[in-house]
Design a protein around this motif. Sequence first.
Motif, PDB file in Angstrom:
ATOM      1  N   VAL A   9       0.867  -1.179   0.000  1.00 57.47           N
ATOM      2  CA  VAL A   9       0.000   0.000   0.000  1.00 57.47           C
ATOM      3  C   VAL A   9       0.903   1.227   0.000  1.00 57.47           C
ATOM      4  CG1 VAL A   9      -1.738   1.304   1.299  1.00 57.47           C
ATOM      5  CG2 VAL A   9      -1.835  -1.203   1.235  1.00 57.47           C
ATOM      6  N   ALA A  10       0.540   2.237  -0.759  1.00 55.69           N
ATOM      7  CA  ALA A  10       1.304   3.484  -0.771  1.00 55.69           C
ATOM      8  C   ALA A  10       0.368   4.655  -0.536  1.00 55.69           C
ATOM      9  CB  ALA A  10       2.042   3.666  -2.094  1.00 55.69           C
ATOM     10  N   ASP A  18       4.601  11.117  -7.419  1.00 57.98           N
ATOM     11  CA  ASP A  18       5.472  11.145  -6.248  1.00 57.98           C
ATOM     12  C   ASP A  18       6.269   9.844  -6.158  1.00 57.98           C
ATOM     13  OD1 ASP A  18       3.763   9.284  -4.170  1.00 57.98           O
ATOM     14  OD2 ASP A  18       2.487  10.467  -5.507  1.00 57.98           O
ATOM     15  N   ALA A  19       7.247   9.833  -5.257  1.00 52.76           N
ATOM     16  CA  ALA A  19       8.148   8.682  -5.144  1.00 52.76           C
ATOM     17  C   ALA A  19       7.427   7.416  -4.702  1.00 52.76           C
ATOM     18  CB  ALA A  19       9.278   9.019  -4.173  1.00 52.76           C
ATOM     19  N   ALA A  20       6.503   7.539  -3.751  1.00 47.41           N
ATOM     20  CA  ALA A  20       5.793   6.352  -3.266  1.00 47.41           C
ATOM     21  C   ALA A  20       4.978   5.712  -4.388  1.00 47.41           C
ATOM     22  CB  ALA A  20       4.891   6.723  -2.092  1.00 47.41           C
ATOM     23  N   SER A  21       4.344   6.535  -5.206  1.00 47.35           N
ATOM     24  CA  SER A  21       3.562   6.009  -6.329  1.00 47.35           C
ATOM     25  C   SER A  21       4.458   5.324  -7.353  1.00 47.35           C
ATOM     26  CB  SER A  21       2.778   7.139  -6.999  1.00 47.35           C
ATOM     27  OG  SER A  21       1.830   7.701  -6.111  1.00 47.35           O
ATOM     28  N   ALA A  22       5.665   5.858  -7.548  1.00 45.23           N
ATOM     29  CA  ALA A  22       6.605   5.240  -8.485  1.00 45.23           C
ATOM     30  C   ALA A  22       7.014   3.850  -8.010  1.00 45.23           C
ATOM     31  CB  ALA A  22       7.833   6.130  -8.657  1.00 45.23           C
ATOM     32  N   VAL A  23       7.247   3.709  -6.712  1.00 45.47           N
ATOM     33  CA  VAL A  23       7.576   2.390  -6.159  1.00 45.47           C
ATOM     34  C   VAL A  23       6.398   1.440  -6.340  1.00 45.47           C
ATOM     35  CG1 VAL A  23       8.071   1.125  -4.019  1.00 45.47           C
ATOM     36  CG2 VAL A  23       9.266   3.263  -4.525  1.00 45.47           C
ATOM     37  N   LEU A  24       5.200   1.942  -6.104  1.00 48.39           N
ATOM     38  CA  LEU A  24       4.004   1.116  -6.244  1.00 48.39           C
ATOM     39  C   LEU A  24       3.868   0.602  -7.679  1.00 48.39           C
ATOM     40  CD1 LEU A  24       1.774   0.444  -4.111  1.00 48.39           C
ATOM     41  CD2 LEU A  24       0.330   2.088  -5.311  1.00 48.39           C
ATOM     42  N   SER A  25       4.085   1.477  -8.653  1.00 52.16           N
ATOM     43  CA  SER A  25       3.980   1.074 -10.055  1.00 52.16           C
ATOM     44  C   SER A  25       5.028   0.023 -10.413  1.00 52.16           C
ATOM     45  CB  SER A  25       4.138   2.296 -10.966  1.00 52.16           C
ATOM     46  OG  SER A  25       3.082   3.208 -10.771  1.00 52.16           O
ATOM     47  N   ALA A  26       6.255   0.225  -9.930  1.00 52.01           N
ATOM     48  CA  ALA A  26       7.322  -0.737 -10.221  1.00 52.01           C
ATOM     49  C   ALA A  26       7.045  -2.083  -9.562  1.00 52.01           C
ATOM     50  CB  ALA A  26       8.665  -0.178  -9.754  1.00 52.01           C
ATOM     51  N   ALA A  27       6.481  -2.057  -8.361  1.00 52.63           N
ATOM     52  CA  ALA A  27       6.144  -3.309  -7.679  1.00 52.63           C
ATOM     53  C   ALA A  27       5.014  -4.033  -8.407  1.00 52.63           C
ATOM     54  CB  ALA A  27       5.751  -3.026  -6.235  1.00 52.63           C
ATOM     55  N   ALA A  28       4.044  -3.277  -8.908  1.00 55.61           N
ATOM     56  CA  ALA A  28       2.941  -3.883  -9.657  1.00 55.61           C
ATOM     57  C   ALA A  28       3.454  -4.572 -10.915  1.00 55.61           C
ATOM     58  CB  ALA A  28       1.905  -2.820 -10.011  1.00 55.61           C
ATOM     59  N   GLU A  29       4.455  -3.981 -11.555  1.00 53.66           N
ATOM     60  CA  GLU A  29       5.041  -4.601 -12.745  1.00 53.66           C
ATOM     61  C   GLU A  29       5.711  -5.929 -12.409  1.00 53.66           C
ATOM     62  OE1 GLU A  29       7.641  -1.843 -14.644  1.00 53.66           O
ATOM     63  OE2 GLU A  29       6.021  -0.462 -15.211  1.00 53.66           O
ATOM     64  N   GLY A  31       4.453  -7.929 -10.261  1.00 51.09           N
ATOM     65  CA  GLY A  31       3.381  -8.846  -9.906  1.00 51.09           C
ATOM     66  C   GLY A  31       2.809  -8.662  -8.525  1.00 51.09           C
ATOM     67  N   ALA A  32       3.345  -7.707  -7.751  1.00 50.19           N
ATOM     68  CA  ALA A  32       2.835  -7.484  -6.400  1.00 50.19           C
ATOM     69  C   ALA A  32       1.418  -6.925  -6.449  1.00 50.19           C
ATOM     70  CB  ALA A  32       3.749  -6.523  -5.645  1.00 50.19           C
ATOM     71  N   ARG A  33       0.657  -7.199  -5.412  1.00 45.06           N
ATOM     72  CA  ARG A  33      -0.680  -6.620  -5.272  1.00 45.06           C
ATOM     73  C   ARG A  33      -0.516  -5.240  -4.640  1.00 45.06           C
ATOM     74  NH1 ARG A  33      -3.767 -10.175  -1.537  1.00 45.06           N
ATOM     75  NH2 ARG A  33      -1.707 -10.683  -0.729  1.00 45.06           N
ATOM     76  N   THR A  34      -1.034  -4.230  -5.287  1.00 47.10           N
ATOM     77  CA  THR A  34      -0.770  -2.860  -4.853  1.00 47.10           C
ATOM     78  C   THR A  34      -2.053  -2.052  -4.720  1.00 47.10           C
ATOM     79  OG1 THR A  34      -0.476  -2.067  -7.135  1.00 47.10           O
ATOM     80  CG2 THR A  34       1.490  -2.877  -5.986  1.00 47.10           C
ATOM     81  N   ARG A  35      -1.964  -1.018  -3.892  1.00 44.14           N
ATOM     82  CA  ARG A  35      -3.086  -0.091  -3.735  1.00 44.14           C
ATOM     83  C   ARG A  35      -2.546   1.284  -3.374  1.00 44.14           C
ATOM     84  NH1 ARG A  35      -8.391  -0.598   0.292  1.00 44.14           N
ATOM     85  NH2 ARG A  35      -9.224   1.496  -0.143  1.00 44.14           N
ATOM     86  N   LEU A  36      -3.041   2.307  -4.049  1.00 42.58           N
ATOM     87  CA  LEU A  36      -2.679   3.687  -3.739  1.00 42.58           C
ATOM     88  C   LEU A  36      -3.768   4.314  -2.883  1.00 42.58           C
ATOM     89  CD1 LEU A  36      -0.818   6.190  -4.182  1.00 42.58           C
ATOM     90  CD2 LEU A  36      -2.306   6.765  -6.125  1.00 42.58           C
ATOM     91  N   VAL A  37      -3.373   4.881  -1.762  1.00 42.53           N
ATOM     92  CA  VAL A  37      -4.282   5.654  -0.914  1.00 42.53           C
ATOM     93  C   VAL A  37      -4.022   7.126  -1.192  1.00 42.53           C
ATOM     94  CG1 VAL A  37      -4.965   6.205   1.448  1.00 42.53           C
ATOM     95  CG2 VAL A  37      -4.275   3.871   0.859  1.00 42.53           C
ATOM     96  N   THR A  38      -5.068   7.852  -1.548  1.00 41.67           N
ATOM     97  CA  THR A  38      -4.905   9.256  -1.903  1.00 41.67           C
ATOM     98  C   THR A  38      -6.210   9.997  -1.630  1.00 41.67           C
ATOM     99  OG1 THR A  38      -4.133  10.750  -3.654  1.00 41.67           O
ATOM    100  CG2 THR A  38      -5.539   8.892  -4.337  1.00 41.67           C
ATOM    101  N   HIS A  63       1.880  -6.150   3.512  1.00 41.18           N
ATOM    102  CA  HIS A  63       3.248  -6.303   3.998  1.00 41.18           C
ATOM    103  C   HIS A  63       3.899  -4.941   4.255  1.00 41.18           C
ATOM    104  CE1 HIS A  63       2.641 -10.260   2.037  1.00 41.18           C
ATOM    105  NE2 HIS A  63       3.497 -10.697   2.940  1.00 41.18           N
ATOM    106  N   TRP A  64       3.648  -3.999   3.339  1.00 37.41           N
ATOM    107  CA  TRP A  64       4.351  -2.723   3.393  1.00 37.41           C
ATOM    108  C   TRP A  64       3.397  -1.548   3.208  1.00 37.41           C
ATOM    109  CZ3 TRP A  64       9.057  -3.825   4.942  1.00 37.41           C
ATOM    110  CH2 TRP A  64       9.722  -4.965   4.474  1.00 37.41           C
ATOM    111  N   LEU A  65       3.700  -0.452   3.901  1.00 34.96           N
ATOM    112  CA  LEU A  65       3.081   0.849   3.652  1.00 34.96           C
ATOM    113  C   LEU A  65       4.193   1.790   3.226  1.00 34.96           C
ATOM    114  CD1 LEU A  65       0.875   3.037   3.753  1.00 34.96           C
ATOM    115  CD2 LEU A  65       1.443   3.345   6.183  1.00 34.96           C
ATOM    116  N   VAL A  66       4.124   2.274   1.997  1.00 39.10           N
ATOM    117  CA  VAL A  66       5.182   3.118   1.439  1.00 39.10           C
ATOM    118  C   VAL A  66       4.730   4.575   1.425  1.00 39.10           C
ATOM    119  CG1 VAL A  66       6.698   3.514  -0.534  1.00 39.10           C
ATOM    120  CG2 VAL A  66       5.893   1.188  -0.032  1.00 39.10           C
ATOM    121  N   SER A  67       5.568   5.452   1.958  1.00 38.82           N
ATOM    122  CA  SER A  67       5.313   6.891   1.943  1.00 38.82           C
ATOM    123  C   SER A  67       6.611   7.609   1.608  1.00 38.82           C
ATOM    124  CB  SER A  67       4.799   7.383   3.305  1.00 38.82           C
ATOM    125  OG  SER A  67       3.580   6.775   3.652  1.00 38.82           O
ATOM    126  N   SER A  68       6.497   8.870   1.224  1.00 34.27           N
ATOM    127  CA  SER A  68       7.697   9.668   0.968  1.00 34.27           C
ATOM    128  C   SER A  68       7.730  10.858   1.906  1.00 34.27           C
ATOM    129  CB  SER A  68       7.746  10.143  -0.488  1.00 34.27           C
ATOM    130  OG  SER A  68       6.669  11.001  -0.776  1.00 34.27           O
TER     131      SER A  68
END
Length: 217
Positions: A9-10, A18-29, A31-38, A63-68
């Motif tokens: 989750v980012a 933003d940086a957190a969204s960039a990590v989320l996009s790369a993780a999705a590529e 195969g990770a399950r991702t979600r953006l909170v905004t 597993h992870w909460l990503v923020s910048s």
Amino acid sequence: MAASEVRIVAFGRPERDDAASAVLSAAAERGARTRLVTSAPGEDFATMDHGAIDWRSTLDSAHWLVSSASTALDGASPRYAWGAGMTFGELEGARTVMIVDMPSNPLRLAESWGAVIERIRQVHVLFIAPDAIDALSALEEVSAAELLQRVRHRGLVPHVCTYLPNERTALVEHSLGSVNLQLTAVTQPLEWLAGFLCGLPSAGPGQAGVERAAGGS
């Protein structure tokens, strides 16, 4: 654990610039399950209704909460949400990943870094963007070579890391040692971080596990 079993989750801006969204996009590529909170559609991110975020359900099984760090400068409401996410992450078992990036106004780095320091004991992985290393070293009054180790020791952060794209080198300071690993593949810093987060939950314990995650294997 395959990348498809990792849930990330980012918290970031709706424009995903933003940086957190960039990590989320790369993780999705990967195969990770991702979600953006905004912010909600049509809502100004700077004045968003931070109380409307259901962090408990959002972070369930993550597993992870990503923020910048720079997100803390986007307004009072995003900063409240930024902090609340970390607090609920502790309760729900989602580990916080903090990206220390250069704000659009570099003069505000001290402000964003101060916000991180206030909550550094809630951070499990602290990633320092390579373009922020020199400026942050000056703030901390240490050499760039000593920065990661000093931050880890002062903040007791389990993992403090960066990726130097020109040298293709991943650097990780962790509770059991240090990793200095040169990669063969060309990648960008936030792409490396996404791979590290996808790999770390299943990489195994100790120095060898951190090395496997840092190397993307």
